[in-house]
Design a protein around this motif. Structure first.
Motif, mmCIF file in Angstrom:
data_model
loop_
_atom_site.group_PDB
_atom_site.id
_atom_site.type_symbol
_atom_site.label_atom_id
_atom_site.label_comp_id
_atom_site.label_asym_id
_atom_site.label_seq_id
_atom_site.Cartn_x
_atom_site.Cartn_y
_atom_site.Cartn_z
ATOM 1 N N ALA A 52 0.811 -1.222 0.000
ATOM 2 C CA ALA A 52 0.000 0.000 0.000
ATOM 3 C C ALA A 52 0.847 1.276 0.000
ATOM 4 C CB ALA A 52 -0.943 -0.001 1.206
ATOM 5 N N ASN A 53 2.052 1.241 0.561
ATOM 6 C CA ASN A 53 2.880 2.446 0.671
ATOM 7 C C ASN A 53 3.928 2.583 -0.424
ATOM 8 O OD1 ASN A 53 1.658 3.337 3.104
ATOM 9 N ND2 ASN A 53 2.800 1.767 4.202
ATOM 10 N N TRP A 54 3.814 1.836 -1.480
ATOM 11 C CA TRP A 54 4.874 1.815 -2.482
ATOM 12 C C TRP A 54 5.089 3.178 -3.136
ATOM 13 C CZ3 TRP A 54 4.621 2.550 -7.834
ATOM 14 C CH2 TRP A 54 3.340 2.583 -8.409
ATOM 15 N N ILE A 55 4.039 3.935 -3.380
ATOM 16 C CA ILE A 55 4.198 5.224 -4.070
ATOM 17 C C ILE A 55 4.955 6.213 -3.196
ATOM 18 C CG2 ILE A 55 2.971 7.211 -5.025
ATOM 19 C CD1 ILE A 55 0.829 5.250 -6.008
ATOM 20 N N VAL A 56 4.627 6.252 -1.899
ATOM 21 C CA VAL A 56 5.317 7.169 -0.979
ATOM 22 C C VAL A 56 6.795 6.797 -0.884
ATOM 23 C CG1 VAL A 56 5.483 7.899 1.422
ATOM 24 C CG2 VAL A 56 3.234 7.683 0.340
ATOM 25 N N LYS A 57 7.076 5.517 -0.734
ATOM 26 C CA LYS A 57 8.472 5.086 -0.572
ATOM 27 C C LYS A 57 9.265 5.261 -1.862
ATOM 28 C CE LYS A 57 7.625 2.332 3.438
ATOM 29 N NZ LYS A 57 7.923 1.150 4.205
ATOM 30 N N LEU A 58 8.615 5.048 -2.987
ATOM 31 C CA LEU A 58 9.287 5.287 -4.261
ATOM 32 C C LEU A 58 9.552 6.783 -4.451
ATOM 33 C CD1 LEU A 58 10.366 4.331 -6.989
ATOM 34 C CD2 LEU A 58 8.021 4.531 -7.866
ATOM 35 N N SER A 59 8.590 7.617 -4.080
ATOM 36 C CA SER A 59 8.791 9.073 -4.174
ATOM 37 C C SER A 59 9.953 9.522 -3.299
ATOM 38 C CB SER A 59 7.520 9.827 -3.765
ATOM 39 O OG SER A 59 6.489 9.560 -4.668
ATOM 40 N N ASN A 60 10.041 8.978 -2.084
ATOM 41 C CA ASN A 60 11.176 9.292 -1.216
ATOM 42 C C ASN A 60 12.485 8.907 -1.887
ATOM 43 O OD1 ASN A 60 9.644 10.298 0.887
ATOM 44 N ND2 ASN A 60 9.533 8.348 1.964
ATOM 45 N N LEU A 61 12.507 7.742 -2.495
ATOM 46 C CA LEU A 61 13.725 7.284 -3.161
ATOM 47 C C LEU A 61 14.109 8.236 -4.288
ATOM 48 C CD1 LEU A 61 15.922 5.121 -3.743
ATOM 49 C CD2 LEU A 61 14.260 4.098 -5.323
ATOM 50 N N ILE A 62 13.153 8.567 -5.143
ATOM 51 C CA ILE A 62 13.457 9.427 -6.297
ATOM 52 C C ILE A 62 13.864 10.820 -5.845
ATOM 53 C CG2 ILE A 62 12.420 10.549 -8.309
ATOM 54 C CD1 ILE A 62 10.887 7.892 -8.774
ATOM 55 N N ASN A 63 13.220 11.335 -4.797
ATOM 56 C CA ASN A 63 13.545 12.685 -4.314
ATOM 57 C C ASN A 63 14.865 12.746 -3.556
ATOM 58 O OD1 ASN A 63 11.231 13.864 -5.403
ATOM 59 N ND2 ASN A 63 10.017 13.348 -3.608
ATOM 60 N N ASN A 121 22.051 9.656 -8.215
ATOM 61 C CA ASN A 121 22.559 8.845 -9.328
ATOM 62 C C ASN A 121 21.774 7.544 -9.526
ATOM 63 O OD1 ASN A 121 24.670 10.755 -9.682
ATOM 64 N ND2 ASN A 121 25.773 9.777 -8.002
ATOM 65 N N LEU A 122 20.467 7.615 -9.368
ATOM 66 C CA LEU A 122 19.638 6.433 -9.591
ATOM 67 C C LEU A 122 19.604 6.101 -11.078
ATOM 68 C CD1 LEU A 122 16.579 7.273 -7.326
ATOM 69 C CD2 LEU A 122 18.458 5.722 -6.816
ATOM 70 N N GLU A 123 19.658 4.809 -11.377
ATOM 71 C CA GLU A 123 19.578 4.390 -12.774
ATOM 72 C C GLU A 123 18.370 3.489 -12.992
ATOM 73 O OE1 GLU A 123 24.230 4.833 -13.956
ATOM 74 O OE2 GLU A 123 23.627 2.924 -13.061
ATOM 75 N N TYR A 124 18.395 2.289 -12.441
ATOM 76 C CA TYR A 124 17.279 1.364 -12.565
ATOM 77 C C TYR A 124 16.797 0.983 -11.174
ATOM 78 C CZ TYR A 124 18.267 0.935 -17.506
ATOM 79 O OH TYR A 124 18.443 1.203 -18.838
ATOM 80 N N VAL A 125 15.476 0.889 -11.016
ATOM 81 C CA VAL A 125 14.872 0.575 -9.720
ATOM 82 C C VAL A 125 13.851 -0.541 -9.921
ATOM 83 C CG1 VAL A 125 13.462 1.448 -7.810
ATOM 84 C CG2 VAL A 125 15.136 2.962 -8.919
ATOM 85 N N SER A 126 13.956 -1.563 -9.094
ATOM 86 C CA SER A 126 12.940 -2.612 -9.022
ATOM 87 C C SER A 126 12.239 -2.460 -7.678
ATOM 88 C CB SER A 126 13.603 -3.989 -9.105
ATOM 89 O OG SER A 126 12.653 -5.001 -8.826
ATOM 90 N N LEU A 127 10.959 -2.761 -7.627
ATOM 91 C CA LEU A 127 10.225 -2.731 -6.355
ATOM 92 C C LEU A 127 10.076 -4.138 -5.769
ATOM 93 C CD1 LEU A 127 7.454 -0.102 -7.179
ATOM 94 C CD2 LEU A 127 9.694 0.239 -6.122
ATOM 95 N N GLU A 140 27.212 -9.973 -3.359
ATOM 96 C CA GLU A 140 27.469 -8.825 -2.497
ATOM 97 C C GLU A 140 26.588 -7.681 -2.963
ATOM 98 O OE1 GLU A 140 31.590 -7.822 -2.278
ATOM 99 O OE2 GLU A 140 32.165 -9.812 -1.575
ATOM 100 N N SER A 141 25.972 -7.009 -2.007
ATOM 101 C CA SER A 141 25.103 -5.879 -2.319
ATOM 102 C C SER A 141 25.529 -4.673 -1.508
ATOM 103 C CB SER A 141 23.644 -6.210 -1.971
ATOM 104 O OG SER A 141 23.159 -7.230 -2.793
ATOM 105 N N LYS A 142 25.346 -3.525 -2.101
ATOM 106 C CA LYS A 142 25.562 -2.280 -1.378
ATOM 107 C C LYS A 142 24.199 -1.853 -0.834
ATOM 108 C CE LYS A 142 27.640 2.225 -1.702
ATOM 109 N NZ LYS A 142 28.389 3.185 -2.504
ATOM 110 N N LEU A 143 24.156 -1.443 0.444
ATOM 111 C CA LEU A 143 22.899 -1.036 1.068
ATOM 112 C C LEU A 143 22.768 0.482 1.080
ATOM 113 C CD1 LEU A 143 22.659 -3.450 4.119
ATOM 114 C CD2 LEU A 143 21.342 -3.528 2.008
ATOM 115 N N PHE A 144 21.520 0.932 0.898
ATOM 116 C CA PHE A 144 21.185 2.353 0.925
ATOM 117 C C PHE A 144 19.959 2.526 1.812
ATOM 118 C CE2 PHE A 144 22.726 1.063 -3.226
ATOM 119 C CZ PHE A 144 23.762 1.949 -3.471
ATOM 120 N N PHE A 145 19.779 3.722 2.346
ATOM 121 C CA PHE A 145 18.584 4.023 3.140
ATOM 122 C C PHE A 145 18.072 5.388 2.709
ATOM 123 C CE2 PHE A 145 16.198 5.368 6.900
ATOM 124 C CZ PHE A 145 15.422 4.230 7.120
ATOM 125 N N TYR A 146 16.860 5.414 2.157
ATOM 126 C CA TYR A 146 16.256 6.666 1.699
ATOM 127 C C TYR A 146 14.878 6.805 2.324
ATOM 128 C CZ TYR A 146 19.888 6.666 -1.886
ATOM 129 O OH TYR A 146 21.088 6.666 -2.540
#
Length: 197
Positions: free
Chosen positions: A72-83, A87-93, A109-115
């Protein structure tokens, strides 16, 4: 984008959705029907259609297959990420469950981010449901169209252009394959609440 004839569209869930709720949908929906004939041809025709629209460089495009369910909160969390993301390129949900199952990913190995209020991690590939800016899609369309299926074109994008993909932890959507649902989410409860709305 609907790949098929009138009869196949009439049999599709999208047709019944448009008849029952299309006008009340929270987003504007326009169906473009065509005869691609295969997943690859359909996807390439969708890319060409998007490129023809001449979106601004800042616009984000969401390629979304028809078998995904969203939190249900995907749009808000995606907006936070984009804002907030840089250097975002490709995003999967979709948090791919296969990354937790298969031996081929034991050394992943993955790099972690917090937005905003959500974790994101780098991932080597995703399905054909992903987000990308219009600017990057314009640069990468020919590689995508000439590199086979989704895993192949993401691999080619990484090799040829050093493109990166990130996905959320936990997932904000799931591919609706029962053995590969994004982990940690009660998707049945989300699906049932969607049916009530």
């Amino acid at each position: 984008m609907f790949d098929g004839n009138d009869a196949s569209f009439d049999d599709d869930f999208l047709s019944s959705y448009m008849k029952s709720r299309g006008e009340q949908s929270p987003i504007k929906i326009k169906i473009i029907q065509f005869n691609g004939g295969s997943d690859a041809k359909s996807f390439h025709q969708t890319i060409d259609h998007i490129l023809d629209q001449k979106y601004s460089d800042d616009d984000w495009i969401y390629f979304l297959e028809n078998d995904y369910l969203h939190d249900a909160n995907w749009i808000v969390k995606l907006s936070n990420l984009i804002n907030l993301g840089k250097n975002l390129e490709y995003v999967s949900l979709y948090d791919h469950f296969d990354k937790y199952l298969y031996k081929q990913y034991d050394d992943l190995e993955s790099k972690l981010f917090f937005y905003g209020n959500h974790h994101w991690r780098s991932t080597p590939s995703t399905c054909a449901s992903f987000l990308v800016s219009s600017h990057i899609l314009n640069q990468d369309a020919q590689i995508i169209k000439s590199s086979g299926g989704d895993h192949d074109f993401f691999t080619a994008l990484a090799e040829k252009k050093s493109r990166k993909i990130i996905s959320p932890i936990p997932g904000l959507s799931t591919h609706c394959m029962i053995d590969f649902l994004s982990p940690g989410i009660d998707w049945e409860k989300i699906s049932n609440s969607e049916k009530l709305n």
